[in-house]
Write a protein that holds these residues in place. Structure first.
Motif, short mmCIF file in Angstrom:
data_model
loop_
_atom_site.label_atom_id
_atom_site.label_comp_id
_atom_site.label_asym_id
_atom_site.label_seq_id
_atom_site.Cartn_x
_atom_site.Cartn_y
_atom_site.Cartn_z
N UNK A 184 0.83 -1.21 0.00
CA UNK A 184 0.00 0.00 0.00
C UNK A 184 0.86 1.27 0.00
N UNK A 185 2.02 1.22 0.65
CA UNK A 185 2.92 2.36 0.61
C UNK A 185 3.46 2.56 -0.80
N UNK A 186 3.82 1.45 -1.48
CA UNK A 186 4.30 1.55 -2.85
C UNK A 186 3.23 2.14 -3.76
N UNK A 187 2.00 1.68 -3.61
CA UNK A 187 0.91 2.18 -4.44
C UNK A 187 0.70 3.68 -4.21
N UNK A 188 0.72 4.10 -2.95
CA UNK A 188 0.53 5.52 -2.63
C UNK A 188 1.66 6.37 -3.17
N UNK A 189 2.86 5.82 -3.24
CA UNK A 189 3.99 6.60 -3.74
C UNK A 189 4.04 6.71 -5.24
N UNK A 190 3.50 5.71 -5.95
CA UNK A 190 3.56 5.71 -7.42
C UNK A 190 2.39 6.45 -8.06
N UNK A 191 1.25 6.43 -7.42
CA UNK A 191 0.06 7.05 -8.03
C UNK A 191 0.25 8.55 -8.30
N UNK A 192 0.78 9.34 -7.36
CA UNK A 192 1.02 10.76 -7.68
C UNK A 192 2.03 10.95 -8.80
N UNK A 193 2.98 10.02 -8.92
CA UNK A 193 3.99 10.12 -9.98
C UNK A 193 3.33 10.01 -11.36
N UNK A 194 2.37 9.11 -11.48
CA UNK A 194 1.65 8.97 -12.75
C UNK A 194 0.86 10.22 -13.07
N UNK A 313 8.18 15.72 -7.64
CA UNK A 313 7.49 15.88 -6.36
C UNK A 313 7.97 17.15 -5.66
N UNK A 314 7.03 17.90 -5.11
CA UNK A 314 7.40 18.97 -4.20
C UNK A 314 7.49 18.36 -2.80
#
Length: 522
Positions: A184-194, A313-314
């Motif tokens: 879930x941490x990985x998913x949360x970190x990648x979604x804003x990147x997309x 990312x800011x």
């Protein structure tokens, strides 16, 4: 204001993983509870852990670097190299394993061929597990060094210490539940990147002109292009993909933790939809901003995800990206430590050296093995420096260790005549010939358009040699002299369990999605 935020968040994250491990400690009553958890966990836990175990360093750090180097060709790792094999695991491999009453691939090889083959397979897997754990340890230390400002030595010691403590305290149950947190941490970190990459999308670099389609400008066989059809379809899709998903100890271990046969068979199918989702989360941001990413040079490819996060990312989002990278690498490190512990304790120590000791003794031996794995993983960290990227090193490992034994498993399933001597000869010949092929490519005796394609062709050679050697060795030995264990039946006598309508529906939906994606990106 944000100077100490990365260090504080990483510390908080490590603390959460330790809490999960401690909460799992009191449930360890037998060695199975600590090492395997076979048949003990709900389907959703087994599925998420199965997916998270795969979506570690290879997924975010490794495949993002591959995407920067090869463009949309990276999708082959998902749509050709994963989904078909995951369906095969659900419908064929898991029923065979469960019908045989085994808890691991080495145990199945013993039931089918004898204890010698089990010992050989477990010994080879021990070496590959240490190397892959070292890959995660090296990448994790580098990531912490870049984002948190710690020294490399401090990063390595902290990461190894936390991962080892988790495994020692929580065993496989704690490791799997920690992997769910990682997911879930990985998913949360990648979604804003997309999302953010869509706003800076530009034209791909000129060198990407032939890498914006999956199948165009991809010849049948060539030593001048980055990938060819034989390498992608046979090397990746058939050999590496099926070898990894069908025989990898860590993945089979997690699928078999489901409480029922039907639940275990659903695990790889549910996880298949997660793989489709991750294919876009990992690859698409790289494709959208590919003109600003490194295209060559040792070490730069593995920094692609970190570089992209730092540029897009800011401070409000950067901490999410940091934790996503740390989580992906912790998943690979912790999972391989627990796999090494189970391999040594159950497959070698208990089966061949000390078969009749108390359960607590095996738990203690498993904890000692976890410490040993962390020490030996340093060799894997050093070996990573000799390859262009993490993914290419891991593909080389898979080609030399998983492909030969997948050929042995196939021979055992389809043929009653396959013998123990044939299995040993096949596995050893496959490993040796694969090693020679890999050396020939790296010494430029054989030529390939890329290290990636060289690994694909190495896998084909390793698998083919193992299959032929197993068949030839079996036929050369007189029938009365063949060593055959009691359970020597082939697929015809191992009744494959009938599949439910749900399994068929999930498999069809996965196939349709893959076909549509290949058409859209053709």
């Amino acid at each position: 204001m944000y100077t100490h935020l990365p260090s504080l968040l990483i510390a908080a994250y490590f603390s959460c993983t330790l809490v999960i491990a401690i909460r799992s400690f009191h449930k360890q009553k037998t060695s199975n509870d600590f090492l395997n958890e076979t048949g003990n966990l709900p389907t959703w836990v087994a599925t998420l852990s199965f997916l998270a175990a795969n979506c570690g360093a290879l997924e975010i750090v490794g495949l993002s670097g591959i995407a920067a180097r090869y463009g949309v060709q990276t999708f082959h790792f998902y749509w050709i190299g994963a989904i078909p094999a995951m369906i095969f695991v659900s419908f064929v491999v898991l029923p065979v394993y469960q019908r045989s009453g085994v808890r691991s691939v080495p145990e199945y090889l013993e039931r089918r061929f004898g204890p010698e083959v089990r010992l050989l397979n477990a010994s080879v897997l021990l070496g590959s597990t240490c190397l892959t754990a070292g890959i995660s340890l090296y990448a994790l230390a580098m990531t912490l060094h870049v984002f948190a400002g710690w020294t490399f030595t401090t990063c390595a010691l902290v990461a190894a210490g936390v991962a080892m403590t988790n495994v020692l305290t929580g065993g496989l149950r704690g490791t799997m539940r920690t992997e769910i947190l990682h997911f879930f941490v990985m998913f949360a970190g990648l979604l804003p990147l997309l999302y953010l990459s869509r706003h800076v999308a530009g034209q791909p670099a000129e060198s990407w002109s032939t890498r914006t389609h999956l199948w165009r400008a991809t010849p049948l066989l060539s030593a001048k292009v980055p990938v060819d059809l034989v390498g992608v379809v046979i090397g990746l899709g058939v050999v590496i993909g099926f070898s990894y998903w069908c025989t990898d100890f860590l993945l089979m271990q997690r699928a078999l933790t489901a409480r029922s046969t039907e639940a275990a068979r659903r695990v790889p199918l549910y996880a298949g939809f997660g793989k489709l989702l991750f294919s876009f989360l990992v690859v698409m941001p790289i494709l959208l901003v590919g003109h600003s990413l490194p295209s060559s040079g040792k070490g730069t490819l593995d920094q692609t995800a970190a570089m992209l996060m730092r540029s897009l990312y800011d401070p409000r989002f950067l901490w999410v990206g940091i934790l996503a990278l740390v989580a992906s690498l912790m998943t690979g490190l912790g999972g391989n430590i627990s796999a090494f512990s189970a391999l040594w304790t159950q497959e070698i120590y208990r089966s061949a050296l000390r078969p009749d000791r108390p359960e607590q003794h095996y738990i203690f031996v498993g904890r000692i093995a976890s410490v040993l794995c962390v020490v030996l993983s340093l060799a894997g960290a050093c070996a990573t420096l000799y390859f262009e990227s993490l993914s290419e090193f891991m593909l080389a490992i898979f080609s030399l260790t998983l492909a030969p034994f997948f050929a042995v498993v196939i021979m055992g399933v389809i043929s009653r005549r396959a013998s123990s001597a044939g299995a040993i000869a096949g596995a050893l010949c496959g490993i040796v010939m694969g090693g020679i092929t890999q050396l020939a490519y790296r010494s430029h005796w054989l030529h390939s358009g890329s290290e990636l394609n060289a690994n694909f062709h190495t896998a084909i050679v390793s698998f083919g040699t193992s299959l032929i050697a197993c068949l030839v060795a079996t036929r050369l030995i007189p029938a009365e002299q063949r060593l055959q264990p009691a359970n020597s039946s082939g697929l015809a006598e191992i009744a494959v369990l009938p599949a439910s309508k749900t399994l068929y529906a999930l498999a069809v939906l996965l196939v349709v999605c893959c076909i549509l994606f290949n058409i859209l990106w053709s």
